[in-house]
Each structure stands twice: as C-alpha cells, then as structure tokens.
Scaffold this motif. Sequence first.
Motif, PDB file in Angstrom:
ATOM      1  N   LEU A  20       7.962  -8.224  -2.743  1.00 42.28           N
ATOM      2  CA  LEU A  20       8.235  -9.155  -1.649  1.00 42.28           C
ATOM      3  C   LEU A  20       7.235  -8.919  -0.518  1.00 42.28           C
ATOM      4  N   PRO A  21       6.789  -9.967   0.153  1.00 40.02           N
ATOM      5  CA  PRO A  21       5.821  -9.792   1.249  1.00 40.02           C
ATOM      6  C   PRO A  21       6.334  -8.857   2.347  1.00 40.02           C
ATOM      7  N   GLU A  22       7.589  -8.979   2.701  1.00 42.50           N
ATOM      8  CA  GLU A  22       8.152  -8.129   3.759  1.00 42.50           C
ATOM      9  C   GLU A  22       8.111  -6.657   3.365  1.00 42.50           C
ATOM     10  N   LEU A  23       8.378  -6.378   2.101  1.00 43.17           N
ATOM     11  CA  LEU A  23       8.325  -5.006   1.611  1.00 43.17           C
ATOM     12  C   LEU A  23       6.887  -4.490   1.632  1.00 43.17           C
ATOM     13  N   GLY A  24       5.946  -5.346   1.267  1.00 45.52           N
ATOM     14  CA  GLY A  24       4.535  -4.957   1.318  1.00 45.52           C
ATOM     15  C   GLY A  24       4.083  -4.622   2.730  1.00 45.52           C
ATOM     16  N   LEU A  25       4.523  -5.415   3.694  1.00 48.26           N
ATOM     17  CA  LEU A  25       4.188  -5.126   5.094  1.00 48.26           C
ATOM     18  C   LEU A  25       4.792  -3.795   5.534  1.00 48.26           C
ATOM     19  N   GLU A  26       6.014  -3.532   5.102  1.00 47.82           N
ATOM     20  CA  GLU A  26       6.657  -2.257   5.438  1.00 47.82           C
ATOM     21  C   GLU A  26       5.890  -1.090   4.818  1.00 47.82           C
ATOM     22  N   TYR A  27       5.533  -1.195   3.534  1.00 53.33           N
ATOM     23  CA  TYR A  27       4.755  -0.143   2.868  1.00 53.33           C
ATOM     24  C   TYR A  27       3.422   0.074   3.582  1.00 53.33           C
ATOM     25  N   ALA A  28       2.755  -1.020   3.916  1.00 48.89           N
ATOM     26  CA  ALA A  28       1.443  -0.913   4.560  1.00 48.89           C
ATOM     27  C   ALA A  28       1.533  -0.201   5.892  1.00 48.89           C
ATOM     28  N   SER A  29       2.603  -0.426   6.606  1.00 50.41           N
ATOM     29  CA  SER A  29       2.770   0.178   7.927  1.00 50.41           C
ATOM     30  C   SER A  29       3.168   1.650   7.845  1.00 50.41           C
ATOM     31  N   LYS A  30       3.900   2.018   6.817  1.00 51.59           N
ATOM     32  CA  LYS A  30       4.444   3.383   6.721  1.00 51.59           C
ATOM     33  C   LYS A  30       3.576   4.355   5.945  1.00 51.59           C
ATOM     34  N   HIS A  31       2.658   3.856   5.130  1.00 51.31           N
ATOM     35  CA  HIS A  31       1.840   4.725   4.283  1.00 51.31           C
ATOM     36  C   HIS A  31       0.362   4.474   4.578  1.00 51.31           C
ATOM     37  N   LYS A  32      -0.465   5.477   4.345  1.00 52.16           N
ATOM     38  CA  LYS A  32      -1.903   5.315   4.531  1.00 52.16           C
ATOM     39  C   LYS A  32      -2.476   4.696   3.254  1.00 52.16           C
ATOM     40  N   HIS A  33      -3.138   3.557   3.414  1.00 47.54           N
ATOM     41  CA  HIS A  33      -3.742   2.858   2.283  1.00 47.54           C
ATOM     42  C   HIS A  33      -5.232   2.692   2.514  1.00 47.54           C
ATOM     43  N   ASP A  34      -5.979   2.746   1.421  1.00 49.22           N
ATOM     44  CA  ASP A  34      -7.418   2.536   1.489  1.00 49.22           C
ATOM     45  C   ASP A  34      -7.793   1.075   1.266  1.00 49.22           C
ATOM     46  N   LEU A  35      -6.886   0.311   0.642  1.00 49.38           N
ATOM     47  CA  LEU A  35      -7.170  -1.063   0.267  1.00 49.38           C
ATOM     48  C   LEU A  35      -5.858  -1.777  -0.027  1.00 49.38           C
ATOM     49  N   ILE A  36      -5.802  -3.064   0.305  1.00 47.40           N
ATOM     50  CA  ILE A  36      -4.624  -3.879  -0.008  1.00 47.40           C
ATOM     51  C   ILE A  36      -5.078  -5.066  -0.849  1.00 47.40           C
ATOM     52  N   LEU A  37      -4.397  -5.267  -1.981  1.00 52.82           N
ATOM     53  CA  LEU A  37      -4.598  -6.434  -2.829  1.00 52.82           C
ATOM     54  C   LEU A  37      -3.425  -7.358  -2.561  1.00 52.82           C
ATOM     55  N   LEU A  38      -3.711  -8.586  -2.179  1.00 50.40           N
ATOM     56  CA  LEU A  38      -2.668  -9.475  -1.698  1.00 50.40           C
ATOM     57  C   LEU A  38      -2.717 -10.822  -2.406  1.00 50.40           C
ATOM     58  N   ASP A  39      -1.618 -11.172  -3.049  1.00 53.07           N
ATOM     59  CA  ASP A  39      -1.496 -12.481  -3.678  1.00 53.07           C
ATOM     60  C   ASP A  39      -1.323 -13.519  -2.578  1.00 53.07           C
TER      61      ASP A  39
END
Length: 107
Positions: A20-39
Amino acid sequence: KLISRIMATRNNIDLLTAHLPELGLEYASKHKHDLILLDINMQGMDGYEVLKRLKADPKTSVIPVFAVTANAMPKDIERGKQAGFDEYLTKPLDIPAFNQMIDAYLK
C-alpha cells in the motif's frame, strides 16, 4: 513480483516491499533506504502523490526514486521526469539495463 525475483538474485541488496502507498511512505520515513522503486499506478494514491510526499519529507527527500510503470507513451515519460523521478522505467523491464541502473545509483 518480477522486481522481487530480480533482487533475490543479488546478494548486495535487501528489498523491502509495501503493498500500500501509505505503508511505503511509513517504511521510507522510518528506515534508511538507498533507493525507492515506485509503481505509478496504485490504488488510493498514485505514484506522483507518493513522490510529492517523499520529496516534501526531509528524511526521504534525498533518496533516489525510480518510477516503474506500464505507462510508456512519450508524454507519460516526460511527465515522470518533470515530476522529479530520478529514473522512469517502463514495463516490460529490460532486466540487464535495470540492474545496471540500480548499480549506478547504489555505488
């Protein structure tokens, strides 16, 4: 699912997925990511709105974001670039080119 299978073959990448987009935004905010792939085409909130929110959040604004979509018309690609996606990938994916692109951003 295809991207999950591609990433599973790579030892140097850990893939975290959100259905879900909302879950992806939550993950992105809470974890350090090097890259996001977004549908681009998601239910409830499209990829453009998700990108806008990612770019507005200081925690996620510098993370490169790739659009992954079946929208492959020239006007779609231009819209994606104008919106601020770092890369705009169309389906079907060219897997070797996709892997090269991932490698270029994860150096």
